[in-house]
Design a protein around this motif. Structure first.
Motif, mmCIF file in Angstrom:
data_model
loop_
_atom_site.group_PDB
_atom_site.id
_atom_site.type_symbol
_atom_site.label_atom_id
_atom_site.label_comp_id
_atom_site.label_asym_id
_atom_site.label_seq_id
_atom_site.Cartn_x
_atom_site.Cartn_y
_atom_site.Cartn_z
ATOM 1 N N MET A 21 0.816 -1.211 0.000
ATOM 2 C CA MET A 21 0.000 0.000 0.000
ATOM 3 C C MET A 21 0.854 1.268 0.000
ATOM 4 N N ILE A 22 1.966 1.248 0.739
ATOM 5 C CA ILE A 22 2.757 2.484 0.887
ATOM 6 C C ILE A 22 3.864 2.618 -0.166
ATOM 7 N N ARG A 23 3.871 1.737 -1.143
ATOM 8 C CA ARG A 23 4.905 1.771 -2.169
ATOM 9 C C ARG A 23 5.098 3.168 -2.803
ATOM 10 N N PRO A 24 4.005 3.862 -3.198
ATOM 11 C CA PRO A 24 4.194 5.190 -3.806
ATOM 12 C C PRO A 24 4.841 6.199 -2.845
ATOM 13 N N GLN A 25 4.485 6.088 -1.544
ATOM 14 C CA GLN A 25 5.073 7.010 -0.562
ATOM 15 C C GLN A 25 6.574 6.728 -0.434
ATOM 16 N N VAL A 26 6.930 5.463 -0.421
ATOM 17 C CA VAL A 26 8.338 5.081 -0.301
ATOM 18 C C VAL A 26 9.122 5.609 -1.504
ATOM 19 N N ALA A 27 8.535 5.486 -2.696
ATOM 20 C CA ALA A 27 9.216 5.967 -3.900
ATOM 21 C C ALA A 27 9.419 7.483 -3.828
ATOM 22 N N ALA A 28 8.421 8.192 -3.336
ATOM 23 C CA ALA A 28 8.540 9.657 -3.241
ATOM 24 C C ALA A 28 9.635 10.036 -2.242
ATOM 25 N N VAL A 29 9.716 9.298 -1.141
ATOM 26 C CA VAL A 29 10.751 9.593 -0.144
ATOM 27 C C VAL A 29 12.140 9.327 -0.740
ATOM 28 N N GLU A 30 12.259 8.317 -1.573
ATOM 29 C CA GLU A 30 13.568 8.034 -2.165
ATOM 30 C C GLU A 30 14.047 9.197 -3.045
ATOM 31 N N LYS A 31 13.124 9.820 -3.739
ATOM 32 C CA LYS A 31 13.485 11.026 -4.530
ATOM 33 C C LYS A 31 13.947 12.155 -3.604
ATOM 34 N N LEU A 32 13.214 12.319 -2.519
ATOM 35 C CA LEU A 32 13.556 13.367 -1.545
ATOM 36 C C LEU A 32 14.953 13.117 -0.961
ATOM 37 N N GLN A 33 15.223 11.860 -0.618
ATOM 38 C CA GLN A 33 16.539 11.514 -0.050
ATOM 39 C C GLN A 33 17.642 11.914 -1.022
ATOM 40 N N GLU A 34 17.404 11.639 -2.293
ATOM 41 C CA GLU A 34 18.442 11.925 -3.278
ATOM 42 C C GLU A 34 18.644 13.424 -3.441
ATOM 43 N N SER A 35 17.559 14.177 -3.530
ATOM 44 C CA SER A 35 17.758 15.607 -3.775
ATOM 45 C C SER A 35 18.394 16.288 -2.567
ATOM 46 N N GLY A 291 14.877 10.186 5.629
ATOM 47 C CA GLY A 291 14.003 9.472 4.700
ATOM 48 C C GLY A 291 13.605 8.095 5.228
ATOM 49 N N GLU A 292 14.551 7.404 5.861
ATOM 50 C CA GLU A 292 14.240 6.086 6.444
ATOM 51 C C GLU A 292 13.172 6.237 7.525
#
Ligand SMILES: *Cc1c(COP(=O)(O)O)cnc(C)c1O
Length: 430
Positions: A21-35, A291-292
């Motif tokens: 269910m939270i897959r999209p949220q996790v993907a968005a956080v990964e972008k945030l971590q990178e930027s 992010g984690e």
């Protein structure tokens, strides 16, 4: 039984559904971590950080290049003109206190734009305790603008509360120990603009605790004059062993620093008797670690909503801080929740949390944490004031999987005591 136990099959199935269910949220956080990582690396490079900056200093600490460079890196990473970052700033409360006492003078007024102030600030303002040494003791008055609909600051109320003597407007980014939402940067920007239009001389200070690296920008990049926070929360990345920071406009940072040391001395002195490597490396890993924690919080939100609890934010709401609030509704559940979390700790898993008194806090508080740095709340921890409606505030976590594991241990603890409103196995996503 203390310590980790196997997760029951029903609960493990629920957990797997939450992961999906939270897959999209996790993907968005990964972008945030990178930027945010890129932003931090660029700040290190622009300040030419080198191995020579990691050594401790002694005595007065004159010309401690490692200290001055770390401050320059922080300033850049936060889009600020200057920063003071020190192990001598003992906590987030101390950092905020430096801003207030540094800037305000007798006859000035402090306005809280986000309703009542965080518990530990009550004694600084002079709202609680004997008032000795408080702002009130120095002839500085206080006013607060109540929160508006949805628990957000209300610009109309803030404008109404602004007076010619308002010197500082304090904005709390994180939710603290309250059920209000954390402030996202668009709201902070709007609030600061409204203050500046109505009262150009007022200074906007943001209590940035738990907010660093939760979005792509910091309050100092959207008009705030000063931000303050703790190094054993987000920006220390779990590696900094103590300290706090103030960042913002050059002249205001200088005033806060004169309060930290002494007028005329300010930022020029202050030995850093510890190895500085952990402080540099902590800032470097902070975007990842934050992010984690955000991913872990989204999982926890999904899991406990599934079991019928109100949670804030919900798993799919945009986050403004690293805190997840779970409204447990009874003292018994709050204690069981904390005991479950404690079972997942690498340190102190053999102790059972009990409610107790805490300096700076009015209510009894229960806490769970098994951390490497005392009191660290970028490492996974839970605090809950023992008052209605018995909310557990969970924050931090150096890895997503640790938060996930601890949330499951908490759910299992509640389940085994018959305290889950919806039994595991019957829970469904809503
Ligand atoms: C943690 C916190 C503080 C105070 O920080 P300490 O380091 O505990 O003194 C202040 N404001 C908010 C919103 C916080 O979360």
């Amino acid at each position: 039984m203390r310590g980790l136990t196997a997760i029951e099959p029903g609960l493990a199935e629920t957990a797997a559904r939450i992961d999906e269910m939270i897959r999209p949220q996790v993907a968005a956080v990964e972008k945030l971590q990178e930027s945010n990582l890129l932003k931090v690396i660029k700040s290190f490079q622009a300040c030419r950080v080198g191995e020579e900056h990691f050594a401790p200093s002694t005595g007065y600490g004159y010309e401690d290049a490692g200290r001055d460079t770390l401050e320059a890196v922080y300033a850049r990473a936060f889009g600020a003109q200057a920063a003071v970052v020190r192990p001598q700033i003992v906590s987030g409360t101390h950092a905020i206190s430096l801003c207030l006492f540094g800037i305000m003078r007798p006859g000035d007024e402090l306005l809280s734009a986000t309703g009542s102030v965080y518990d530990t600030l009550e004694e600084i303002v002079g709202l609680r305790g004997a008032g000795k040494g408080s702002l009130r003791d120095f002839g500085i008055t206080y006013r607060e603008a109540p929160l508006g609909t949805g628990g957000f600051p209300d610009p109309t109320e803030v404008k109404r509360a602004l007076k010619p003597k308002t010197r500082v407007v304090l904005i709390q980014r994180s939710r603290g120990y309250s059920w209000r939402p954390a402030l996202r940067l668009d709201r902070i920007a709007e609030l600061v603009q409204c203050v500046k239009e109505a009262c150009p001389g007022a200074i906007c200070v943001v209590d940035n605790c738990y907010g660093e690296f939760v979005e792509e920008r910091e309050p100092t990049e959207v008009g705030a004059d000063l931000i303050a926070g703790s190094l054993i929360k987000n920006p220390g990345g779990g590696l900094a062993t103590t300290g706090g920071y103030v960042a913002g406009a050059e002249e205001l940072v200088a005033l806060a620093a004169e309060r930290l040391t002494a007028p005329g001395i300010g930022r020029e002195v202050g030995a850093w008797p510890l190895d500085k490597r952990a402080f540099y490396q902590g800032l470097f890993v902070a975007p990842h670690v934050v992010g984690e924690a955000l991913k872990g919080a989204a999982f926890t939100a999904g899991l406990f909503a599934e079991f019928g609890f109100s949670v804030s934010p919900t798993w799919n709401e945009p986050r403004g801080d690293t805190i997840e609030a779970i409204r447990l509704g009874s003292a018994e559940r709050l204690v069981a929740f904390c005991r479950g979390i404690q079972k997942a700790m690498p340190v102190d898993a053999h102790v059972a949390p009990e409610p107790g008194a805490m300096p700076g806090y009015a209510d009894m508080v229960i806490m769970a944490g098994g951390v490497f740095v005392q009191g660290s709340s970028i490492e996974l921890s839970v605090d809950g004031p023992m008052r209605e409606p018995f909310v557990a505030y969970l924050q931090g976590g150096l890895s997503r999987e640790h938060v996930r594991c601890a949330a499951l241990m908490a759910a299992q603890e509640l389940g085994r005591a018959g305290l889950l409103p919806v039994p595991a196995g019957e829970a469904k996503v809503f």
